[in-house]
Design an enzyme around this catalytic site. Structure first.
Site, PDB file in Angstrom:
ATOM      1  N   HIS A 289       0.834  -1.212   0.000  1.00  0.00           N
ATOM      2  CA  HIS A 289       0.000   0.000   0.000  1.00  0.00           C
ATOM      3  C   HIS A 289       0.866   1.259   0.000  1.00  0.00           C
ATOM      4  O   HIS A 289       0.687   2.155  -0.847  1.00  0.00           O
ATOM      5  CB  HIS A 289      -0.911  -0.013   1.232  1.00  0.00           C
ATOM      6  CG  HIS A 289      -1.861   1.126   1.297  1.00  0.00           C
ATOM      7  ND1 HIS A 289      -3.151   1.053   0.818  1.00  0.00           N
ATOM      8  CD2 HIS A 289      -1.723   2.397   1.762  1.00  0.00           C
ATOM      9  CE1 HIS A 289      -3.762   2.205   0.997  1.00  0.00           C
ATOM     10  NE2 HIS A 289      -2.907   3.049   1.569  1.00  0.00           N
ATOM     11  N   GLU A 290       1.797   1.329   0.930  1.00  0.00           N
ATOM     12  CA  GLU A 290       2.637   2.531   1.030  1.00  0.00           C
ATOM     13  C   GLU A 290       3.589   2.651  -0.155  1.00  0.00           C
ATOM     14  O   GLU A 290       3.941   3.763  -0.558  1.00  0.00           O
ATOM     15  CB  GLU A 290       3.418   2.519   2.348  1.00  0.00           C
ATOM     16  CG  GLU A 290       2.555   2.462   3.600  1.00  0.00           C
ATOM     17  CD  GLU A 290       1.518   3.571   3.656  1.00  0.00           C
ATOM     18  OE1 GLU A 290       1.745   4.647   3.058  1.00  0.00           O
ATOM     19  OE2 GLU A 290       0.468   3.362   4.293  1.00  0.00           O
TER      20      GLU A 290
ATOM     21  N   HIS B 161       1.883   4.709  -2.846  1.00  0.00           N
ATOM     22  CA  HIS B 161       2.002   6.150  -2.597  1.00  0.00           C
ATOM     23  C   HIS B 161       3.423   6.643  -2.908  1.00  0.00           C
ATOM     24  O   HIS B 161       3.611   7.683  -3.552  1.00  0.00           O
ATOM     25  CB  HIS B 161       1.691   6.465  -1.128  1.00  0.00           C
ATOM     26  CG  HIS B 161       0.272   6.192  -0.726  1.00  0.00           C
ATOM     27  ND1 HIS B 161      -0.809   6.584  -1.480  1.00  0.00           N
ATOM     28  CD2 HIS B 161      -0.242   5.576   0.379  1.00  0.00           C
ATOM     29  CE1 HIS B 161      -1.926   6.229  -0.864  1.00  0.00           C
ATOM     30  NE2 HIS B 161      -1.607   5.609   0.257  1.00  0.00           N
TER      31      HIS B 161
END
Length: 355
Positions: A18-19, A22
């Protein structure tokens, strides 16, 4: 201990994915990244490479990527201002924020493809039990019969057999059956049976009254077939996750079914014990859930930020800082409330024996 280790692996991988979404899109649009952290709170270990500090922090239920100017703070140098998140056009900010949950969905997609290539266990159409006084028994089906076709259409797996009967809306079906060395054609008229679906709702479906023998084989698929089946499975899980959220709001699914970290740890341990394919399937399921939940338009989640940036894109002006702060506070209260509920359900389920 196995459950704890399994949960750490699952959550660690999903948070990292997920990170990473980003982080990579921030770099793509030349946004400075100050920190990349797995977990929140106190730093446990970390190192710095270039402008970014990479951390593992104490509270493992989440992570964050801290970008320059992410909250629109002032007092930045001219160089930092040019590379700040707040200075980027709305579409770029939307892409950066959306990349996290999208990476979770793509990761689940890749896992499902790998699962189909590695091999998926499936039950054959061998009958283990014929229930007394049910349509199959009255028609003459027997234990150890193997169903090879329904209405002339070949079937090889139990889920194909069950799906075909369920979709037949109670109409009579002709089963081609192998009994020893003999092939028989047996006509069966299903009857309606009421039961509970995945959401606890009462549904009526046609059945013939047979139970699978539990004869399991492993289906392995080539890359192309795995791609097709992985696509279908990913979409099915996304739809099921979204429908589950709707059912929760409608209270068709009770709130005490929501689980927290203890439930995840228990399930992770069970799936790890069941084998690699089961563990990967569990990780894929959680990855879809993480992706969908983060896209909800709730302040403090990625979906809440996306709502603000789409607003800015459409109306050509940003949402006021005061409005955003109030929304963030509301979102934080909702998130804390959900976490408290999940922890309470876990405690009630596993320590008080109420689930």
């Amino acid at each position: 201990m196995t459950s704890i280790i399994s949960a750490i692996i699952v959550l660690g991988v999903l948070i990292f994915v997920h990170e990473l979404g980003h982080f990579l899109f921030a770099k793509l649009f030349d946004v400075g990244v100050e920190k990349f952290s797995l977990g929140f709170g106190t730093k446990i270990v970390g190192f710095r490479k270039g402008e970014t500090e990479y951390l593992i922090s104490a509270f493992p239920l989440g992570g964050y990527v801290k970008m320059i100017g992410e909250n629109g703070e002032g007092e930045l140098s001219e160089a930092d201002q040019a590379r700040s998140f707040a200075a980027k056009p709305p579409l770029q900010r939307i892409a950066i924020v959306a990349a996290g949950p999208v990476f979770n969905l793509l990761f689940a997609y890749l896992l499902f493809i790998l699962i189909y290539m590695a091999g998926v266990p499936a039950a054959t159409t061998k009958i283990g039990e014929v229930i007394k006084d049910k349509p199959a028994a009255r028609a003459g089906l027997m234990a150890n019969d193997v169903v090879t076709a329904i209405d002339g259409k070949p079937v090889q797996r139990w889920d194909e057999l069950a799906k075909t009967i369920a979709e037949g809306k109670g109409q009579p079906v002709e089963l081609q059956v192998r009994r020893g060395e003999t092939t028989l054609t047996i006509r069966v008229t299903p009857e309606s049976r009421s039961g509970k679906n995945l959401f606890g709702e009462t549904v009526t479906s046609p059945v013939i009254g047979v139970v699978a023998a539990g004869e399991i084989i492993t289906d392995r698929f080539g890359p192309l077939d795995a791609f097709v089946k992985g696509s279908a499975q990913t979409w099915n899980v996304i739809k099921l996750t979204m429908l589950s959220l709707v059912k929760l709001v409608e209270r068709a699914i009770p709130l005490d079914t929501i689980g927290g970290p203890i439930m995840i740890a228990k399930m992770a341990g069970q799936q790890a014990a069941a084998g690699g394919v089961s563990f990967l399937a569990f990780m894929a399921l959680l990855s879809v859930n993480l992706g969908i939940l983060n896209l909800l338009p709730v302040p403090i989640l990625d979906g809440g930020h996306l709502f603000f940036y789409f607003w800015e894109l459409v109306f050509r002006r940003p949402v006021s800082m005061k409005t955003r702060e109030i929304a963030q506070q509301i979102g934080l209260v909702l998130l804390i409330g959900l976490m408290v509920l999940a922890f309470y359900n876990d405690i009630a389920r596993y320590f008080l024996g109420q689930g």
